[in-house]
Design a protein around this motif. Structure first.
Motif, PDB file in Angstrom:
ATOM      1  N   TYR A   1     -31.930   2.696 -78.654  1.00 11.49           N
ATOM      2  CA  TYR A   1     -31.698   4.141 -78.716  1.00 11.49           C
ATOM      3  C   TYR A   1     -30.997   4.623 -77.455  1.00 11.49           C
ATOM      4  O   TYR A   1     -30.203   5.563 -77.496  1.00 11.49           O
ATOM      5  CB  TYR A   1     -33.020   4.882 -78.922  1.00 11.49           C
ATOM      6  N   VAL A   2     -31.331   3.965 -76.319  1.00 15.45           N
ATOM      7  CA  VAL A   2     -30.646   4.317 -75.074  1.00 15.45           C
ATOM      8  C   VAL A   2     -29.167   3.981 -75.222  1.00 15.45           C
ATOM      9  O   VAL A   2     -28.289   4.760 -74.854  1.00 15.45           O
ATOM     10  CB  VAL A   2     -31.277   3.561 -73.884  1.00 15.45           C
ATOM     11  N   GLN A   3     -28.905   2.828 -75.830  1.00 15.02           N
ATOM     12  CA  GLN A   3     -27.524   2.368 -75.984  1.00 15.02           C
ATOM     13  C   GLN A   3     -26.700   3.343 -76.825  1.00 15.02           C
ATOM     14  O   GLN A   3     -25.494   3.466 -76.680  1.00 15.02           O
ATOM     15  CB  GLN A   3     -27.519   0.985 -76.647  1.00 15.02           C
ATOM     16  N   PHE A   4     -27.403   4.041 -77.719  1.00 14.23           N
ATOM     17  CA  PHE A   4     -26.711   4.983 -78.586  1.00 14.23           C
ATOM     18  C   PHE A   4     -26.081   6.116 -77.771  1.00 14.23           C
ATOM     19  O   PHE A   4     -25.010   6.612 -78.109  1.00 14.23           O
ATOM     20  CB  PHE A   4     -27.721   5.553 -79.607  1.00 14.23           C
ATOM     21  N   LEU A   5     -26.756   6.502 -76.692  1.00 13.98           N
ATOM     22  CA  LEU A   5     -26.281   7.648 -75.917  1.00 13.98           C
ATOM     23  C   LEU A   5     -25.656   7.268 -74.581  1.00 13.98           C
ATOM     24  O   LEU A   5     -24.807   7.969 -74.066  1.00 13.98           O
ATOM     25  CB  LEU A   5     -27.439   8.622 -75.674  1.00 13.98           C
ATOM     26  N   PHE A   6     -26.133   6.151 -74.012  1.00 12.08           N
ATOM     27  CA  PHE A   6     -25.688   5.821 -72.653  1.00 12.08           C
ATOM     28  C   PHE A   6     -25.118   4.424 -72.584  1.00 12.08           C
ATOM     29  O   PHE A   6     -25.357   3.598 -73.463  1.00 12.08           O
ATOM     30  CB  PHE A   6     -26.880   5.908 -71.679  1.00 12.08           C
ATOM     31  N   GLU A   7     -24.363   4.173 -71.529  1.00 12.33           N
ATOM     32  CA  GLU A   7     -23.995   2.790 -71.220  1.00 12.33           C
ATOM     33  C   GLU A   7     -24.300   2.558 -69.754  1.00 12.33           C
ATOM     34  O   GLU A   7     -24.489   3.491 -68.975  1.00 12.33           O
ATOM     35  CB  GLU A   7     -22.528   2.554 -71.515  1.00 12.33           C
ATOM     36  N   ARG A   8     -24.354   1.286 -69.390  1.00 15.02           N
ATOM     37  CA  ARG A   8     -24.613   0.989 -67.987  1.00 15.02           C
ATOM     38  C   ARG A   8     -23.284   0.745 -67.300  1.00 15.02           C
ATOM     39  O   ARG A   8     -22.442   0.020 -67.813  1.00 15.02           O
ATOM     40  CB  ARG A   8     -25.501  -0.255 -67.870  1.00 15.02           C
ATOM     41  N   ASP A   9     -23.117   1.401 -66.167  1.00 18.22           N
ATOM     42  CA  ASP A   9     -21.862   1.161 -65.459  1.00 18.22           C
ATOM     43  C   ASP A   9     -22.025  -0.060 -64.567  1.00 18.22           C
ATOM     44  O   ASP A   9     -23.029  -0.761 -64.619  1.00 18.22           O
ATOM     45  CB  ASP A   9     -21.443   2.409 -64.669  1.00 18.22           C
ATOM     46  N   LEU A  10     -21.036  -0.301 -63.733  1.00 17.91           N
ATOM     47  CA  LEU A  10     -21.041  -1.516 -62.926  1.00 17.91           C
ATOM     48  C   LEU A  10     -22.237  -1.574 -61.988  1.00 17.91           C
ATOM     49  O   LEU A  10     -22.712  -2.644 -61.641  1.00 17.91           O
ATOM     50  CB  LEU A  10     -19.747  -1.578 -62.110  1.00 17.91           C
ATOM     51  N   MET A  11     -22.717  -0.399 -61.574  1.00 19.02           N
ATOM     52  CA  MET A  11     -23.852  -0.348 -60.672  1.00 19.02           C
ATOM     53  C   MET A  11     -25.167  -0.372 -61.441  1.00 19.02           C
ATOM     54  O   MET A  11     -26.220  -0.104 -60.880  1.00 19.02           O
ATOM     55  CB  MET A  11     -23.807   0.930 -59.810  1.00 19.02           C
TER      56      MET A  11
END
Lengths: 263, 294, 342
Positions: free
Chosen positions: B53-63
């Motif tokens: 569900y997190v992936q649905f709204l957010f992505e992880r950046d390089l940091m």
């Protein structure tokens, strides 16, 4: 009968209706016509009548196998689904009981849920329970969807039945089973038949659910055609599609004529 | 068949099949959407996470920080937009023919109903495929346009959102015609006669009497078109060419190339939630509508 | 003239009527006699194949219903279910684009007229049948049509309510001074309410007259039979004003014609005088006695196959004056016997 100023004619609706009917049938007619085109480019250039592409389709072993799979699945799923749906309709028709609306909503669930959601849910279930994707998984999944399709016309037929008939049978010493066999079933069989035909057409036409749960070697015809079409247009697809149209149209006509005769 | 136990016995098979093979799987799907994906596809049954569900709204950046990612929201928005447009377009096309059909003599009405249902029961795949033949470059419409001198360029309609729209409207048109027709056919003719009698012309009879009283059919039709459109998978795949991603194709991808089952399950679950939301809204509206009539 | 079904069935044939303004006019007849068709022709829902319809000298032919100064109260009321009482009554006025203030005051007047004050915000589903009926009436009267058509408006109401509404309709008609054309198959309703009645059968008007004329002096066999209870006797004219009903039994009645004519005589049961043997000219015996509350009906046999019904009011209580099998006599006052044309 003449009517004052043709009161019931709403100007333009007649033309609109014919335009919509043309819109509904144009693609189907084009497809059927092109399936008899001798041209191998499958483009819209008419190069003479030929049944060549039907022969090509018949020679395609994979396709013939997928037709066999589709028919097997449709026959078994329809049989089970229709029997189960008839029992359910006998329980819900012409009676009012608490929870009736909930029961009906539950039975309609397979038609309400988007097929892609149902498809992946069933896929996950089969994987978890350990049912091999193949003929069995297809039959099980298709049965779920045949139930509501068959249920509706059967229930409609039962609703139209005079409740006094069953009471009269009981009054004349028929047990519930005898009344069902001798009175109810003979009267509702057109409904059962038309329910079964619609269920059969539905099963034969399913793409999405079958796409997810057919295993290697158990591809249904629509899934096979789907993969062919995604590769590109081939005239063989025209021929097979025409066969599918003919199958559903003739079953539908049969059910329409049955309905007309018995209503 | 009044006996409660008898009724339960008759209902059990149907409820059991649907319960075990559909409702249980849906619950399982909800469960899977909270699991961690396996290293090479599949899931790890013992590891729970809300990552899908997190992936649905957010992505992880390089940091490795969470940044809002609207990609998936856009796909949902696009699907909702397409489904809404399709629903409205089918309504505009369906209403006149439903109106015309409803005022035909009874014998012709049953025949027309049959004529409208034949395409509806024709294989969805076949119906979409037929549009490929019509829309593709070098297809029927393209040739027609070129030979009549309308254009000398290829049409380039196929594999575009426009083609998806055409296909969806075509596929779901009967879903709209039928409920509207049913509600128009049930409409008491004397109400319309009364309106005429009281000085309403056709336009007023249509807008003040026929339209309001056929609302249940119109709303039903909108739902019947909107819901399957939202999850449409075959039409965008065939006619849209999978170029602009729709919810259906996105879900399918998670079970295909991406091999991300938990995320696919989460997406399906969000879609289901959306639809349940639409249905509840409809039920409430319908109750208000029914309340207005009683 | 009006034909249905491609001309094979003639629904109305040679109907010619002049209805006076402000009249309560009733079309009476059995179902299928063409009375509703006639009403629908006047309203404009159907078109006649031949002939004309005029209201106050204005030809209505070819005008759609929404251009006719004629409104209808439907059998099923046809009250718009999605509109409140108020909106229903205002509908016709809105269609005529009357001003807001005029609509408001007309609606208020109408609510008062049909005694529905206080219910203006209700929806039809929250009203009783009688109240819906009043809404339909108010709605049709609001635009002040020249003619109000009522298509069996009372048939769906129960007996008590119906009697009340009959009086109410009559009162309304007096108050608004509009021509009412009322369709019914109920002869009692027609007799109590109408100024004039047209009795119809098989698409024709058989007799036109006041209730009293229709009841007391029917001219056609159908009219005599359809309205009220009647003894119908075959007879042969033996002299001017004398008719033989059995060998040796003759009665007197008004009506000129050729001697030796075969005719039908009609006598209302309440006009026959029943007495002890020898009191009257016709001898018979009591076959059956039927107690009917306010009345008692005696079935008297004169000869094999010739029976008379005699109706007497139970003034002296329920005790019948005779018993089955008793010998009795009948007399028929000359003005009670009607000679019918076939």
């Amino acid at each position: 009968m003449t009517r004052a100023g043709d009161l019931w004619r709403f100007p333009g609706t007649r033309a609109a209706a014919f335009a919509v009917l043309a819109y509904l049938y144009l693609p189907i007619i084009v497809l059927v016509v092109l399936s008899f085109n001798a041209s191998d480019s499958s483009l819209a250039r008419w190069e003479g009548f030929s049944t060549h592409w039907y022969a090509v389709a018949a020679a395609d072993g994979n396709m013939v196998h997928s037709i066999e799979i589709s028919l097997t699945v449709a026959c078994i799923a329809t049989s089970i689904g229709t029997v189960v749906a008839t029992l359910a309709a006998l329980a819900t028709a012409r009676t009012r009981f608490r929870g009736r609306i909930a029961v009906e909503a539950f039975l309609a669930l397979p038609l309400v849920i988007p097929d892609i959601v149902a498809a992946i849910a069933i896929l996950l279930f089969f994987v978890m329970v350990g049912i091999q994707l193949g003929l069995l998984s297809l039959i099980l999944a298709h049965t779920v969807f045949t139930i509501p399709i068959a249920y509706l016309p059967i229930r409609a037929r039962l609703e139209g039945l005079d409740p006094a008939l069953a009471e009269a049978a009981a009054d004349l010493y028929a047990t519930p089973w005898q009344s069902l066999r001798r009175i109810i079933l003979p009267l509702i069989w057109p409904g059962i038949l038309s329910g079964a035909m619609l269920a059969f057409i539905g099963s034969l036409g399913d793409v999405v659910v079958s796409y997810f749960i057919s295993g290697p070697g158990s591809t249904t015809l629509p899934v096979y055609v789907f993969s062919m079409v995604r590769m590109g247009v081939t005239p063989t697809v025209n021929a097979v599609s025409t066969l599918l149209i003919a199958a559903s149209a003739s079953l539908l006509t049969l059910s329409y004529l049955l309905g007309r005769r018995f209503n | 068949m009044s006996n409660v136990r008898q009724r339960a016995g008759l209902l059990t098979p149907a409820m059991a099949v649907i319960g075990v093979l559909l409702v249980l799987p849906l619950c399982l799907m909800a469960f899977v959407s909270t699991l961690e994906r396996g290293p090479d596809g599949g899931v790890i049954w013992s590891r729970h996470t809300l990552d899908p569900y997190v992936q649905f709204l957010f992505e992880r950046d390089l940091m490795d920080r969470l940044v809002l990612n609207t990609d998936y929201l856009q796909i949902f928005a696009r699907s909702i937009g397409l489904a809404t447009t399709t629903a409205v377009l089918t309504l505009v096309i369906a209403f006149p023919i439903a109106l015309w059909m409803a005022f035909q003599p009874p014998q012709r009405r049953t025949f027309l109903l049959f004529v409208v249902t034949v395409p509806f029961w024709t294989n969805l795949l076949v119906r979409n495929y037929a549009w490929i033949l019509l829309l593709r470059n070098g297809g029927v419409f393209d040739r027609l346009a070129q030979s009549t001198g309308l254009t000398h360029e290829p049409l380039n309609v196929l594999y575009s959102p426009l083609a998806t729209g055409i296909g969806l409207v075509y596929s779901f048109l009967p879903f709209m015609i039928l409920p509207i027709y049913v509600s128009l056919e049930k409409l008491d003719r004397r109400l319309i006669e009364a309106a005429f009698d009281l000085g309403a012309n056709r336009w007023h009879a249509l807008t003040r009497i026929i339209l309001p009283l056929s609302m249940p059919g119109i709303v039903g039709g909108l739902i019947l078109v909107f819901v399957p459109c939202l999850g449409a998978f075959v039409t965008p795949a065939l006619l849209g060419g999978g170029k602009s991603l729709m919810i259906g194709s996105l879900i399918q991808q998670q079970f295909g190339q991406s091999r991300n089952w938990p995320f696919g399950a989460a997406l399906a679950f969000v879609l289901l939630a959306l639809i349940v939301f639409a249905l509840v809204l409809h039920a409430l509206r319908y109750r208000r509508l029914a309340g207005r009539l009683t | 003239m009006k034909r249905f079904g491609g001309g094979s069935v003639v629904a109305l044939d040679g109907v010619s009527l002049t209805i006076r303004s402000n009249e309560f006019f009733t079309l009476l007849g059995p179902s299928g006699c063409g009375k509703t068709t006639l009403l629908r022709l006047i309203a404009g829902f159907e078109t006649q194949d031949e002939g004309s319809i005029l209201v106050h000298g204005q030809k209505l032919d070819g005008l759609p219903p929404f251009r006719r100064p004629v409104n209808t109260v439907f059998q099923s009321y046809a009250v718009f279910p999605h509109m409140s009482v108020e909106e229903n009554i205002a509908f016709g006025l809105r269609m005529q684009r009357r001003s807001r203030s005029e609509i408001a005051s007309r609606v208020k007047d109408m609510l008062g007229l049909v005694r529905l004050g206080g219910l203006e915000k209700r929806k039809p589903a929250q009203l009783s049948g009688g109240q819906q009926q009043r809404v339909a009436l108010a709605r049709a009267l609001a635009t002040e049509p020249r003619v109000l058509l009522l298509d069996e408006p009372l048939s769906a109401l129960d007996q008590k309510l119906r009697a009340g509404m009959q009086l109410e309709l009559k009162r309304l008609q007096n108050e608004v001074g509009i021509t009412f054309i009322f369709v019914t198959h109920d002869q009692h309703e027609a007799l109590t309410m109408s100024d004039r009645i047209a009795v119809m059968n098989a698409g024709r008007i058989l007799q036109l007259g006041t209730p009293e004329e229709i009841y007391e002096r029917p001219t056609a066999r159908f009219v005599a039979d359809f309205i009220g209870d009647t003894n119908l006797i075959e007879a042969r004219r033996v002299a001017s004003g004398r008719f033989r009903i059995l060998s040796g039994v003759e009665v007197e009645a008004d009506g000129a014609g050729t001697i030796e004519d075969e005719v039908t005589l009609a006598v209302r049961p309440e006009r026959v005088i029943l007495g002890a043997p020898g009191q009257g000219p016709l001898a018979g015996s009591i076959d059956q006695i039927v107690y009917e509350g306010t009345d008692t009906t005696y079935h008297v046999r004169l000869a094999p196959g010739v029976r008379f019904r005699v109706c007497e009011q139970n003034r002296g209580g329920a005790r019948p004056r005779f018993n089955p099998g008793d010998a009795v006599s009948l007399s028929l006052p000359a003005d009670a016997v009607r000679v019918l044309v076939e």
